[in-house]
Write a protein that holds these residues in place. Structure first.
Motif, PDB file in Angstrom:
ATOM      1  N   PHE A   1       0.752  -0.945   0.078  1.00  0.00           N
ATOM      2  CA  PHE A   1      -0.030  -0.106   0.086  1.00  0.00           C
ATOM      3  C   PHE A   1       0.911   1.256  -0.054  1.00  0.00           C
ATOM      4  CE2 PHE A   1      -3.123   2.852   1.978  1.00  0.00           C
ATOM      5  CZ  PHE A   1      -4.097   2.935   0.892  1.00  0.00           C
ATOM      6  N   ILE A   2       1.998   1.180   0.670  1.00  0.00           N
ATOM      7  CA  ILE A   2       2.984   2.383   0.673  1.00  0.00           C
ATOM      8  C   ILE A   2       3.360   2.594  -0.733  1.00  0.00           C
ATOM      9  CG2 ILE A   2       5.249   3.325   1.348  1.00  0.00           C
ATOM     10  CD1 ILE A   2       4.790   1.842   4.129  1.00  0.00           C
ATOM     11  N   SER A   3       3.725   1.473  -1.403  1.00  0.00           N
ATOM     12  CA  SER A   3       4.116   1.691  -2.919  1.00  0.00           C
ATOM     13  C   SER A   3       2.928   2.290  -3.835  1.00  0.00           C
ATOM     14  CB  SER A   3       4.423   0.132  -3.473  1.00  0.00           C
ATOM     15  OG  SER A   3       5.619  -0.267  -2.784  1.00  0.00           O
ATOM     16  N   CYS A   4       1.898   1.940  -3.462  1.00  0.00           N
ATOM     17  CA  CYS A   4       0.624   2.559  -4.378  1.00  0.00           C
ATOM     18  C   CYS A   4       0.427   4.037  -4.040  1.00  0.00           C
ATOM     19  CB  CYS A   4      -0.691   1.920  -3.770  1.00  0.00           C
ATOM     20  SG  CYS A   4      -2.081   2.537  -4.222  1.00  0.00           S
ATOM     21  N   ILE A   5       0.746   4.412  -2.567  1.00  0.00           N
ATOM     22  CA  ILE A   5       0.794   5.697  -2.432  1.00  0.00           C
ATOM     23  C   ILE A   5       1.870   6.471  -3.119  1.00  0.00           C
ATOM     24  CG2 ILE A   5       0.881   7.446  -0.448  1.00  0.00           C
ATOM     25  CD1 ILE A   5      -0.493   5.415   1.454  1.00  0.00           C
ATOM     26  N   THR A   6       2.903   5.960  -2.975  1.00  0.00           N
ATOM     27  CA  THR A   6       4.301   6.502  -3.792  1.00  0.00           C
ATOM     28  C   THR A   6       3.814   6.712  -5.001  1.00  0.00           C
ATOM     29  OG1 THR A   6       5.676   5.290  -1.876  1.00  0.00           O
ATOM     30  CG2 THR A   6       6.789   6.496  -3.998  1.00  0.00           C
ATOM     31  N   ALA A   7       3.445   5.514  -5.678  1.00  0.00           N
ATOM     32  CA  ALA A   7       2.972   5.829  -7.261  1.00  0.00           C
ATOM     33  C   ALA A   7       2.259   6.835  -7.502  1.00  0.00           C
ATOM     34  CB  ALA A   7       2.580   4.639  -7.809  1.00  0.00           C
ATOM     35  N   ILE A   8       1.043   7.190  -6.569  1.00  0.00           N
ATOM     36  CA  ILE A   8       0.233   8.379  -6.752  1.00  0.00           C
ATOM     37  C   ILE A   8       0.908   9.592  -6.664  1.00  0.00           C
ATOM     38  CG2 ILE A   8      -1.888   9.393  -5.950  1.00  0.00           C
ATOM     39  CD1 ILE A   8      -2.880   6.798  -5.429  1.00  0.00           C
ATOM     40  N   SER A   9       1.974   9.716  -5.715  1.00  0.00           N
ATOM     41  CA  SER A   9       2.627  11.011  -5.337  1.00  0.00           C
ATOM     42  C   SER A   9       3.594  11.226  -6.531  1.00  0.00           C
ATOM     43  CB  SER A   9       3.275  11.055  -3.976  1.00  0.00           C
ATOM     44  OG  SER A   9       4.296   9.892  -4.097  1.00  0.00           O
ATOM     45  N   GLU A  10       4.243  10.137  -7.152  1.00  0.00           N
ATOM     46  CA  GLU A  10       5.067  10.434  -8.243  1.00  0.00           C
ATOM     47  C   GLU A  10       4.294  10.622  -9.482  1.00  0.00           C
ATOM     48  OE1 GLU A  10       7.770   7.467  -7.925  1.00  0.00           O
ATOM     49  OE2 GLU A  10       8.626   8.012  -6.103  1.00  0.00           O
ATOM     50  N   GLN A  11       2.872  10.491  -9.736  1.00  0.00           N
ATOM     51  CA  GLN A  11       2.128  10.353 -10.934  1.00  0.00           C
ATOM     52  C   GLN A  11       2.713   9.353 -12.122  1.00  0.00           C
ATOM     53  OE1 GLN A  11       2.017  14.399 -12.327  1.00  0.00           O
ATOM     54  NE2 GLN A  11       0.451  15.093 -10.652  1.00  0.00           N
ATOM     55  N   GLN A  12       2.808   8.023 -11.338  1.00  0.00           N
ATOM     56  CA  GLN A  12       3.580   7.043 -12.474  1.00  0.00           C
ATOM     57  C   GLN A  12       2.385   6.762 -13.528  1.00  0.00           C
ATOM     58  OE1 GLN A  12       4.931   3.647  -9.975  1.00  0.00           O
ATOM     59  NE2 GLN A  12       6.388   4.894  -8.896  1.00  0.00           N
ATOM     60  N   PRO A  13       2.851   6.418 -14.575  1.00  0.00           N
ATOM     61  CA  PRO A  13       1.355   6.213 -15.572  1.00  0.00           C
ATOM     62  C   PRO A  13       0.713   4.852 -15.258  1.00  0.00           C
ATOM     63  CG  PRO A  13       3.695   6.041 -16.322  1.00  0.00           C
ATOM     64  CD  PRO A  13       3.925   6.601 -15.313  1.00  0.00           C
ATOM     65  N   LEU A  14       1.672   3.801 -14.748  1.00  0.00           N
ATOM     66  CA  LEU A  14       1.258   2.389 -14.456  1.00  0.00           C
ATOM     67  C   LEU A  14       1.676   2.087 -13.220  1.00  0.00           C
ATOM     68  CD1 LEU A  14      -0.275  -0.065 -15.375  1.00  0.00           C
ATOM     69  CD2 LEU A  14       1.670  -0.654 -16.500  1.00  0.00           C
ATOM     70  N   PHE A  15       0.810   1.415 -12.379  1.00  0.00           N
ATOM     71  CA  PHE A  15       1.254   0.808 -11.077  1.00  0.00           C
ATOM     72  C   PHE A  15       0.827  -0.506 -11.059  1.00  0.00           C
ATOM     73  CE2 PHE A  15       0.465  -0.226  -6.832  1.00  0.00           C
ATOM     74  CZ  PHE A  15       1.695  -0.352  -6.033  1.00  0.00           C
ATOM     75  N   GLN A  16       1.867  -1.369 -10.537  1.00  0.00           N
ATOM     76  CA  GLN A  16       1.365  -2.840 -10.236  1.00  0.00           C
ATOM     77  C   GLN A  16       2.206  -3.538  -9.249  1.00  0.00           C
ATOM     78  OE1 GLN A  16       1.866  -4.936 -13.950  1.00  0.00           O
ATOM     79  NE2 GLN A  16       3.988  -5.064 -13.884  1.00  0.00           N
ATOM     80  N   THR A  17       1.722  -4.300  -8.391  1.00  0.00           N
ATOM     81  CA  THR A  17       2.444  -4.771  -7.231  1.00  0.00           C
ATOM     82  C   THR A  17       1.637  -6.446  -7.144  1.00  0.00           C
ATOM     83  OG1 THR A  17       3.053  -4.700  -5.075  1.00  0.00           O
ATOM     84  CG2 THR A  17       0.832  -3.854  -5.555  1.00  0.00           C
ATOM     85  N   GLN A  18       2.321  -7.233  -6.351  1.00  0.00           N
ATOM     86  CA  GLN A  18       1.755  -8.471  -5.809  1.00  0.00           C
ATOM     87  C   GLN A  18       1.364  -8.029  -4.387  1.00  0.00           C
ATOM     88  OE1 GLN A  18       3.087 -12.227  -6.682  1.00  0.00           O
ATOM     89  NE2 GLN A  18       3.813 -11.816  -8.445  1.00  0.00           N
ATOM     90  N   THR A  19       0.069  -8.609  -3.995  1.00  0.00           N
ATOM     91  CA  THR A  19      -0.411  -8.397  -2.599  1.00  0.00           C
ATOM     92  C   THR A  19      -1.102  -9.477  -2.481  1.00  0.00           C
ATOM     93  OG1 THR A  19      -1.495  -6.841  -1.133  1.00  0.00           O
ATOM     94  CG2 THR A  19      -2.233  -7.061  -3.386  1.00  0.00           C
TER      95      THR A  19
END
Length: 536
Positions: free
Chosen positions: A213-231
């Motif tokens: 979830f921290i990686s998700c928040i970081t992706a939003i803060s950095e405005q990454q065009p695509l975010f994916q993770t295993q959870t």
């Protein structure tokens, strides 16, 4: 939500009916004011009011008809008011009113078409949304966006590091993110009967640590065009599933309806773990097979030296029984046995190194023609006892940098195979042709027998370990031969001879021409012949 649709449709029809009544009444009032009171010819512009009322209700289909009625009423009022209302601005005002009515009706009709298109697109989107094989969640991520903006306004530059030290903030954001919609695949994956039971906080389903979830928040803060993770997510039954979560972020897209795709990786991960376990078991099995192959190879390769040792000891025993004792012959037989013993030890050491994967050879300069003669002499007992004639056509006259013991063993194996292959051949036809030559810096060694040749079903697998054409054979010789030749940078091939029988051809890189071809000691060759004769 589905059970309320009939009531919504009924309410829409009631609203449309009331809009029609109000529009009709307003239209009549405008017409009356325009004809009876003759306030102003510009009063016809007011006809757009009932059109707007219809356009904002469910009666948009009547807009065109109502617009035509309004235009007709405006013209009628103008005609009835003549000549009292006639003036220099009368016709322009009437034209302005008609234009206003027409433009308003056109815009409302266009709006109605766009609304229908939007509704069709929404239905199409919902159809695709619900029929996709991948689970999809719509999440409202605006709380994350607000929290990130607050942190950045407070001067926080490293969002990930800040969140790693404030787990309470991460937990609060997890509880504030809402799931606003899901498709049917997501319902089946989580095991929830309907959307009403599903639309809850994201935190109700996540079971993984805060890292994802921290990686998700970081992706939003950095405005990454695509975010994916295993959870991992929790089902309605409390089971935990491995999922691959992904969503796209575009700079101008609102975060209130972010489409999140979830792919169930539970079965794939289980199969991956199973494959890893099977690979480990296979590795252990291969180690066991390698040990078995090493043992079989050593047993196969030391058979000839052991035979030579036995022959030498038998010969020494016979010389000792002579009267007087032939001391010189006894000593020569013992030396021959010692030589065979040393060769057996060398063979064991080299074969063991090859089987366990150490293919480095102990290279030395050797002359290939002399090596072939020496190897043939080592197996001369088998050759003589089988009544086979060996013909040498040795024209290589070239020095190789190779392992003498291993190359000798290759020639010994191949000649022994040729002798055994001619067991059913008439004795006067048993012949082995051994040829050496150099062609374009490549040493070619060919061994051809007069046996039945290679069976087609065996030829393709002849080099496989434990594959033999001989009854009781271990199927090790050719496998070891190929390993040795390839360790020297060469190749070995099998084929049927043109004149009948089988041919084995070895090709090795040549080194340099030999000044003086070395040959096997004539004393040793003579001693072997004496040992054979004495053993008879």
């Amino acid at each position: 939500m589905t059970k309320y649709r009939p009531a919504s449709a009924l309410e829409g029809r009631i609203a449309s009916g009331w809009s029609l009544v109000i529009s009709a009444a307003l239209t009549a009032a405008i017409f009356a004011a325009d004809t009876i009171f003759i306030i102003s010819p510009a009063l016809s512009v007011l006809y757009i009011l009932p059109l707007l009322i219809l356009g904002n209700s469910g009666a948009r289909a009547l807009v065109a008809h109502f617009a035509a009625i309004c235009i007709g009423l405006a013209i009628t009022a103008f005609v009835l008011g003549l000549p009292l209302s006639f003036g220099p601005m009368a016709l322009p005002n009437l034209a302005i009113g008609i234009i206003a009515i027409s433009v308003t009706a056109r815009q409302l009709i266009r709006s109605e078409r766009l609304q229908r298109q939007l509704a069709a697109d929404e239905r199409r989107y919902r159809g695709v949304f619900n029929s996709m094989a991948v689970a999809i969640w719509e999440c409202d991520l605006r709380p994350i966006e607000t929290a990130v903006s607050d942190l950045q306004a407070r001067g926080v530059r490293n969002i990930r590091q800040h969140l790693a030290h404030h787990s309470d903030l991460v937990g609060d954001l997890r509880r504030r993110v809402l799931i606003t919609d899901v498709n049917d695949t997501a319902l089946r994956m989580i095991g929830v009967p309907d959307k009403q039971a599903f639309l809850r906080q994201l935190d109700d389903f996540l079971v993984d640590s805060d890292e994802a979830f921290i990686s998700c928040i970081t992706a939003i803060s950095e405005q990454q065009p695509l975010f994916q993770t295993q959870t991992r997510v929790r089902t309605a039954k409390g089971e935990e599933l491995d999922v691959l979560m992904a969503f796209g972020l575009e700079g101008s897209s609102p975060l209130e309806r972010v489409v999140v795709s979830l792919f169930n990786m539970t079965e794939q991960n289980r199969l991956a773990r199973l494959i890893a376990e099977n690979k480990e078991q296979l590795a252990r099995a291969q180690q066991s097979a390698a040990l078995g192959q090493m043992s079989a190879s050593i047993a196969h390769e030391i058979e000839q030296p052991l035979t030579a040792i036995q022959t030498s000891l038998d010969a020494a025993t016979r010389w000792l029984r002579r009267d007087p004792i032939a001391v010189g012959e006894v000593n020569a037989s013992i030396q021959t046995g010692l030589h065979a013993t040393q060769r057996a030890m060398d063979v064991i050491r080299r074969i063991r190194a090859l089987i366990i994967g150490n293919t480095e050879t102990e290279s030395s300069a050797l002359e290939i023609d002399a090596l072939v003669e020496e190897a043939t002499t080592l197996i001369e007992t088998d050759i003589i006892n089988s009544g086979t004639r060996v013909v040498h056509v040795l024209n290589a006259r070239t020095v190789l940098h190779a392992d003498r013991i291993l190359l000798q063993q290759v020639v010994v194996n191949l000649v022994r195979n040729a002798v055994q292959a001619m067991a059913q051949t008439p004795p006067d036809e048993r012949r082995i042709l051994i040829e050496t030559m150099v062609v374009e810096d490549v040493v070619r060694l060919k061994i051809t027998d007069c046996g039945p040749g290679w069976p087609p079903e065996i030829l393709a697998e002849a080099f496989a370990a434990f594959r033999s054409t001989k009854p009781g054979g271990m199927g090790i010789g050719l496998s070891v031969c190929r390993t040795i030749i390839e360790a020297h940078g060469g190749s070995i091939s099998l084929r049927d001879a043109e004149t009948g029988g089988a041919t084995v051809e070895i090709m090795l890189p040549a080194s340099q021409p030999a000044a003086n071809a070395a040959s096997l000691s004539s004393d040793l060759r003579m001693q072997i012949r004496k040992n054979v004769a004495s053993a008879r």
